[in-house]
Design a protein around this motif. Structure first.
Motif, mmCIF file in Angstrom:
data_model
loop_
_atom_site.group_PDB
_atom_site.id
_atom_site.type_symbol
_atom_site.label_atom_id
_atom_site.label_comp_id
_atom_site.label_asym_id
_atom_site.label_seq_id
_atom_site.Cartn_x
_atom_site.Cartn_y
_atom_site.Cartn_z
ATOM 1 N N UNK A 80 0.827 -1.207 0.000
ATOM 2 C CA UNK A 80 0.000 0.000 0.000
ATOM 3 C C UNK A 80 0.864 1.262 0.000
ATOM 4 N N UNK A 81 1.889 1.260 0.846
ATOM 5 C CA UNK A 81 2.777 2.430 0.937
ATOM 6 C C UNK A 81 3.687 2.560 -0.283
ATOM 7 N N UNK A 82 4.098 1.427 -0.859
ATOM 8 C CA UNK A 82 5.100 1.471 -1.936
ATOM 9 C C UNK A 82 4.574 2.118 -3.208
ATOM 10 N N UNK A 83 3.276 2.116 -3.392
ATOM 11 C CA UNK A 83 2.694 2.642 -4.630
ATOM 12 C C UNK A 83 3.067 4.094 -4.858
ATOM 13 N N UNK A 84 3.238 4.878 -3.763
ATOM 14 C CA UNK A 84 3.496 6.310 -3.954
ATOM 15 C C UNK A 84 4.920 6.588 -4.445
ATOM 16 N N UNK A 85 5.755 5.559 -4.575
ATOM 17 C CA UNK A 85 7.080 5.774 -5.167
ATOM 18 C C UNK A 85 6.969 6.128 -6.647
ATOM 19 N N UNK A 86 5.928 5.635 -7.319
ATOM 20 C CA UNK A 86 5.774 5.886 -8.763
ATOM 21 C C UNK A 86 5.490 7.357 -9.066
ATOM 22 N N UNK A 87 4.493 7.986 -8.438
ATOM 23 C CA UNK A 87 4.299 9.426 -8.707
ATOM 24 C C UNK A 87 5.475 10.282 -8.248
ATOM 25 N N UNK A 88 6.236 9.818 -7.259
ATOM 26 C CA UNK A 88 7.426 10.573 -6.835
ATOM 27 C C UNK A 88 8.448 10.620 -7.961
ATOM 28 N N UNK A 89 8.612 9.514 -8.674
ATOM 29 C CA UNK A 89 9.533 9.478 -9.816
ATOM 30 C C UNK A 89 9.027 10.367 -10.954
ATOM 31 N N UNK A 90 7.713 10.332 -11.192
ATOM 32 C CA UNK A 90 7.136 11.183 -12.239
ATOM 33 C C UNK A 90 7.362 12.654 -11.906
ATOM 34 N N UNK A 91 7.143 13.021 -10.644
ATOM 35 C CA UNK A 91 7.340 14.409 -10.223
ATOM 36 C C UNK A 91 8.796 14.823 -10.400
ATOM 37 N N UNK A 92 9.721 13.961 -10.025
ATOM 38 C CA UNK A 92 11.153 14.287 -10.114
ATOM 39 C C UNK A 92 11.581 14.519 -11.568
ATOM 40 N N UNK A 93 11.338 13.540 -12.414
ATOM 41 C CA UNK A 93 11.795 13.662 -13.802
ATOM 42 C C UNK A 93 10.980 14.699 -14.571
ATOM 43 N N UNK A 94 9.699 14.829 -14.229
ATOM 44 C CA UNK A 94 8.870 15.823 -14.900
ATOM 45 C C UNK A 94 9.299 17.248 -14.591
ATOM 46 N N UNK A 95 9.584 17.532 -13.326
ATOM 47 C CA UNK A 95 9.955 18.895 -12.938
ATOM 48 C C UNK A 95 11.330 19.289 -13.468
ATOM 49 N N UNK A 96 12.181 18.314 -13.773
ATOM 50 C CA UNK A 96 13.478 18.639 -14.368
ATOM 51 C C UNK A 96 13.306 19.322 -15.725
ATOM 52 N N UNK A 97 12.151 19.096 -16.372
ATOM 53 C CA UNK A 97 11.898 19.668 -17.695
ATOM 54 C C UNK A 97 10.952 20.868 -17.640
ATOM 55 N N UNK A 98 10.522 21.233 -16.441
ATOM 56 C CA UNK A 98 9.600 22.359 -16.296
ATOM 57 C C UNK A 98 10.375 23.656 -16.035
ATOM 58 N N UNK A 99 9.788 24.826 -16.328
ATOM 59 C CA UNK A 99 10.478 26.106 -16.117
ATOM 60 C C UNK A 99 10.386 26.589 -14.680
ATOM 61 N N UNK A 100 11.210 27.565 -14.350
ATOM 62 C CA UNK A 100 11.137 28.229 -13.044
ATOM 63 C C UNK A 100 10.006 29.249 -13.070
ATOM 64 N N UNK A 101 9.537 29.642 -11.899
ATOM 65 C CA UNK A 101 8.503 30.676 -11.790
ATOM 66 C C UNK A 101 9.030 31.998 -12.351
ATOM 67 N N UNK A 102 8.327 32.607 -13.306
ATOM 68 C CA UNK A 102 8.811 33.879 -13.866
ATOM 69 C C UNK A 102 8.839 35.009 -12.842
ATOM 70 N N UNK A 103 7.932 34.988 -11.897
ATOM 71 C CA UNK A 103 7.923 36.053 -10.885
ATOM 72 C C UNK A 103 9.115 35.923 -9.942
ATOM 73 N N UNK A 104 9.489 34.682 -9.613
ATOM 74 C CA UNK A 104 10.687 34.492 -8.791
ATOM 75 C C UNK A 104 11.916 34.946 -9.561
ATOM 76 N N UNK A 105 11.978 34.666 -10.869
ATOM 77 C CA UNK A 105 13.112 35.092 -11.690
ATOM 78 C C UNK A 105 13.225 36.614 -11.737
ATOM 79 N N UNK A 106 12.098 37.303 -11.863
ATOM 80 C CA UNK A 106 12.124 38.774 -11.859
ATOM 81 C C UNK A 106 12.605 39.286 -10.514
#
Length: 491
Positions: A200-226
């Motif tokens: 039951x607990x192990x299932x959440x490892x899959x979305x954690x991997x998706x979040x990690x690799x997915x966010x590596x390809x996402x941009x930074x917040x433009x307001x934080x950059x400004x």
């Protein structure tokens, strides 16, 4: 800049258009919302896994309470720290780090060693389990703080509520997924089978991997950059999620506000809060809104729903199956809540939600008092009323609260402001998580829900008198009015 000038500035922005940039914004929101999905799954999975876990590891009731509540208390710390880290590192890098923490925490929980014999207590195993739950808690608290801010800072103000609110949808979807998986695994493998809770607990490892690799390809917040002086990078990011003319206009507006604040040579972060009575006030209001959400008792139902239903007279198996209804109506309510973000003011949504949840609390209390134990109607009526409470909460409060918290704080202390607010919200959640079983045992369902109703009435008064409106305003316009106190006179 006055409120009238701010509104004129907002209306002068080029209109939104559809195209590849809008699809890009949708993809970013989906990837980031895996943080909310993990939030929901990790908080919901214990509602069904605690029994098999306690049986295999030989945990007593107090030790089970420590395991469950350690995540919640750690989430309070994670919310407070992650907000400040996000202000320093950036929103995207912080979310990537949280994904790593979600994965490592899951590994600790799943591989926590059992005792020498099944059902015997192991101090080492208990320590590893609690350590894993603490890691997951820090990650959950961090996600609850940083993901809404990230989405709010990327979204145009016209649809900011629906974009930011998707995170709450992901949370309730995660909780529903946990309830369903618990029921399926419990029925398929047997609730008492050694190791079923680990699956039951192990299932959440899959979305954690998706979040990690997915966010590596996402941009930074433009307001934080400004805010950090990276204007060209901010324009490049906005150019991928807006039309070219809209991106340029927004960057100019964000930059003008940032430069205006720099020319004033004002302090930022905690120093700014302590030196400006209006910022201090909005942080206090934020604390009140986050705490109000938890004091409705929604997470007591999401964590201990099976216990509440068993208290009404259901068998353990009936309670586990009926508990799925809470997850289903939470998702349906979340969908309606997302639509409300574009139609109703935040304050109006809060007031409708608190009115409905308080009425539901009173009805549950009266039903528990008037229907005798052993009555066939008692569990059915109370189940329907609790489902109505969850539906009211998710439709009118849960989405709106997270959206409002992501909108209200000025850029230079946004991570800090939402972090402090959510810290108190999670702290309240932790206290309720720790003591709710004792509360039900001591005063019963009747007394517990009468208490929730009384708190709901106080929260309704608080919202009516203290909470300012945020819908339909750019974050820069809100920042100006919050800092000057004008937002309290604009009702």
């Amino acid at each position: 800049m006055s409120s009238a000038q701010n509104l004129a500035s907002e209306s002068s922005l080029p209109p939104l258009t559809s195209g590849p940039h809008s699809k890009r914004l949708g993809l970013i929101s989906i990837v980031a919302c895996f943080g909310g999905l993990l939030f929901g799954y990790d908080t919901g999975v214990a509602n069904g896994a605690e029994g098999p876990m306690a049986a295999e590891l030989g945990l007593n009731l107090l030790q089970v309470g420590v395991v469950i509540s350690s995540l919640v208390f750690a989430a309070a710390l994670g919310a407070l720290v992650s907000g400040q880290i996000a202000d320093l590192w950036g929103r995207r890098k912080t979310i990537v780090a949280l994904a790593v923490l979600f994965f490592v925490g899951t590994v600790f929980v799943v591989f926590s060693p059992a005792g020498p014999e099944p059902g015997t207590f192991s101090p080492v195993g208990f320590g590893v389990l609690v350590a894993g739950r603490i890691m997951l808690g820090v990650a959950v608290g961090g996600a609850s703080t940083v993901v809404p801010v990230y989405l709010a800072e990327l979204a145009p103000h016209e649809i900011r509520g629906s974009i930011t609110g998707r995170n709450e949808m992901a949370i309730v979807a995660g909780q529903l997924a946990a309830f369903v998986m618990n029921a399926i695994l419990g029925a398929w493998l047997g609730g008492s089978m050694d190791g079923v809770w680990r699956i039951m607990f192990s299932i959440c490892a899959l979305p954690a991997l998706v979040l990690f690799f997915g966010m590596l390809r996402m941009p930074e917040s433009p307001r934080w950059l400004v805010e950090k002086g990276h204007y060209e990078k901010a324009l490049g990011v906005l150019g991928t999620v807006r039309s070219a003319d809209r991106a340029l206009a927004e960057v100019r507006e964000i930059r003008a506000m940032a430069e205006k604040e720099q020319l004033k040579n004002k302090p930022v972060g905690i120093k700014a809060v302590l030196k400006n009575k209006w910022l201090l006030r909005i942080v206090c209001v934020g604390i009140g809104v986050a705490t109000m959400q938890q004091l409705t008792g929604i997470n007591s139902i999401m964590y201990y729903g099976t216990r509440v239903l068993e208290e009404t007279g259901m068998t353990a198996q009936q309670a586990v199956l009926a508990n799925i209804a809470f997850g289903v109506v939470a998702v349906i309510g979340g969908i309606i809540g997302l639509r409300n973000m574009a139609r109703l003011d935040r304050r109006t949504t809060f007031m409708i939600g608190l009115s409905l949840t308080t009425i539901c609390h009173l009805l549950v209390a009266f039903a528990s008092m008037l229907l005798p134990a052993g009555s066939a109607l008692r569990p059915v009526v109370i189940l329907i009323l609790v489902v109505a409470f969850v539906a009211s909460m998710q439709t009118f409060l849960s989405v709106a609260v997270w959206v409002w918290l992501a909108e209200i704080f000025p850029l230079h202390m946004r991570g800090l402001g939402i972090g402090i607010s959510v810290f108190f919200g999670w702290g309240t959640n932790g206290v309720l998580t720790l003591f709710f079983p004792s509360l039900v045992s001591g005063v019963g369902i009747t007394g517990s829900f009468f208490i929730f109703a009384g708190v709901g009435a106080v929260a309704l008064y608080f919202v009516t008198t203290q909470v300012p409106e945020t819908r339909g305003r750019t974050l820069e316009a809100l920042e100006e009015d919050v800092t000057s106190g004008a937002i309290y006179h604009a009702r």
